[in-house]
Write a protein that holds these residues in place. Structure first.
Motif, PDB file in Angstrom:
ATOM      1  N   THR A   1       0.863  -1.181   0.000  1.00 31.02           N
ATOM      2  CA  THR A   1       0.000   0.000   0.000  1.00 31.02           C
ATOM      3  C   THR A   1       0.897   1.228   0.000  1.00 31.02           C
ATOM      4  OG1 THR A   1      -0.106  -0.047   2.421  1.00 31.02           O
ATOM      5  CG2 THR A   1      -1.899  -1.116   1.233  1.00 31.02           C
ATOM      6  N   GLN A   2       0.546   2.220  -0.810  1.00 28.64           N
ATOM      7  CA  GLN A   2       1.297   3.464  -0.837  1.00 28.64           C
ATOM      8  C   GLN A   2       0.365   4.609  -1.197  1.00 28.64           C
ATOM      9  OE1 GLN A   2       3.649   1.590  -4.349  1.00 28.64           O
ATOM     10  NE2 GLN A   2       4.229   3.736  -4.284  1.00 28.64           N
ATOM     11  N   SER A   3       0.722   5.818  -0.746  1.00 28.52           N
ATOM     12  CA  SER A   3      -0.152   6.976  -0.940  1.00 28.52           C
ATOM     13  C   SER A   3      -0.061   7.555  -2.337  1.00 28.52           C
ATOM     14  CB  SER A   3       0.164   8.053   0.103  1.00 28.52           C
ATOM     15  OG  SER A   3       1.530   8.404   0.030  1.00 28.52           O
ATOM     16  N   SER A   4       1.085   7.391  -3.016  1.00 28.49           N
ATOM     17  CA  SER A   4       1.245   7.862  -4.391  1.00 28.49           C
ATOM     18  C   SER A   4       2.311   7.019  -5.067  1.00 28.49           C
ATOM     19  CB  SER A   4       1.649   9.349  -4.413  1.00 28.49           C
ATOM     20  OG  SER A   4       2.981   9.493  -3.961  1.00 28.49           O
ATOM     21  N   ALA A   5       2.411   7.135  -6.391  1.00 29.15           N
ATOM     22  CA  ALA A   5       3.391   6.347  -7.133  1.00 29.15           C
ATOM     23  C   ALA A   5       4.815   6.705  -6.733  1.00 29.15           C
ATOM     24  CB  ALA A   5       3.193   6.552  -8.629  1.00 29.15           C
ATOM     25  N   ALA A   6       5.051   7.947  -6.306  1.00 30.62           N
ATOM     26  CA  ALA A   6       6.394   8.388  -5.937  1.00 30.62           C
ATOM     27  C   ALA A   6       6.732   8.083  -4.476  1.00 30.62           C
ATOM     28  CB  ALA A   6       6.531   9.882  -6.191  1.00 30.62           C
ATOM     29  N   ALA A   7       5.730   7.779  -3.659  1.00 30.89           N
ATOM     30  CA  ALA A   7       5.958   7.549  -2.232  1.00 30.89           C
ATOM     31  C   ALA A   7       6.401   6.105  -1.986  1.00 30.89           C
ATOM     32  CB  ALA A   7       4.680   7.830  -1.448  1.00 30.89           C
TER      33      ALA A   7
END
Length: 145
Positions: free
Chosen positions: A21-27
């Motif tokens: 799980t991640q908040s954005s593609a860059a995070a």
């Protein structure tokens, strides 16, 4: 340590792939691993110095995964230990493929304890280990089955 390749070794030691799980593609993502009583079985290849030839091990199971960070060198390293069948030799060499992934240095991480950032981490070793029992049978061979 190469982050894209590390997931495979965690899957091998825990027996199941991670849910990311991640908040954005860059995070950076959070990887949640489960566990199973039966670790994954892998085939591992190794070039052993004979041109056009390599060894192949079937039925390999991860027994230990060690991650180590050393502040003096800045390096983060990974060591894996597998057990399984005896090697087959003399097979045709497979085509090498390399990752475009950039290795992680230990100082690129961040340590959070009880919700607070802590900058005093100088070194760490994390070891994940599970027992892998080899089964020998009356097969006219010293190799496990």
């Amino acid at each position: 340590m190469f982050p894209q390749l590390t997931g495979r070794f965690f899957k091998d030691i825990f027996g199941v792939a991670a849910t990311v799980t991640q908040s954005s593609a860059a995070a950076p993502g959070v990887h949640n691993f489960g566990s199973t009583d039966t670790p994954a079985s892998e085939t591992i290849y190794d070039f052993y110095g004979v041109a056009g030839s390599e060894r192949r091990w079937h039925g390999m199971q991860a027994e230990r995964l060690e991650l180590k960070f050393d502040a003096n060198s800045g390096a983060m390293t990974m060591k894996t230990v597998y057990r399984g069948y005896a090697a087959s030799t003399g097979i045709t060499e497979t085509t090498a493929s390399y990752t475009s992934d950039v290795p992680i240095r230990g100082w690129e991480g961040a340590l959070t304890l009880a919700g607070s950032t802590n900058n005093r981490l100088l070194g760490a070793t994390l070891t994940f280990q599970r027992e892998v029992g080899l089964i020998y049978s009356a097969s006219n061979s010293q190799n496990p089955v």
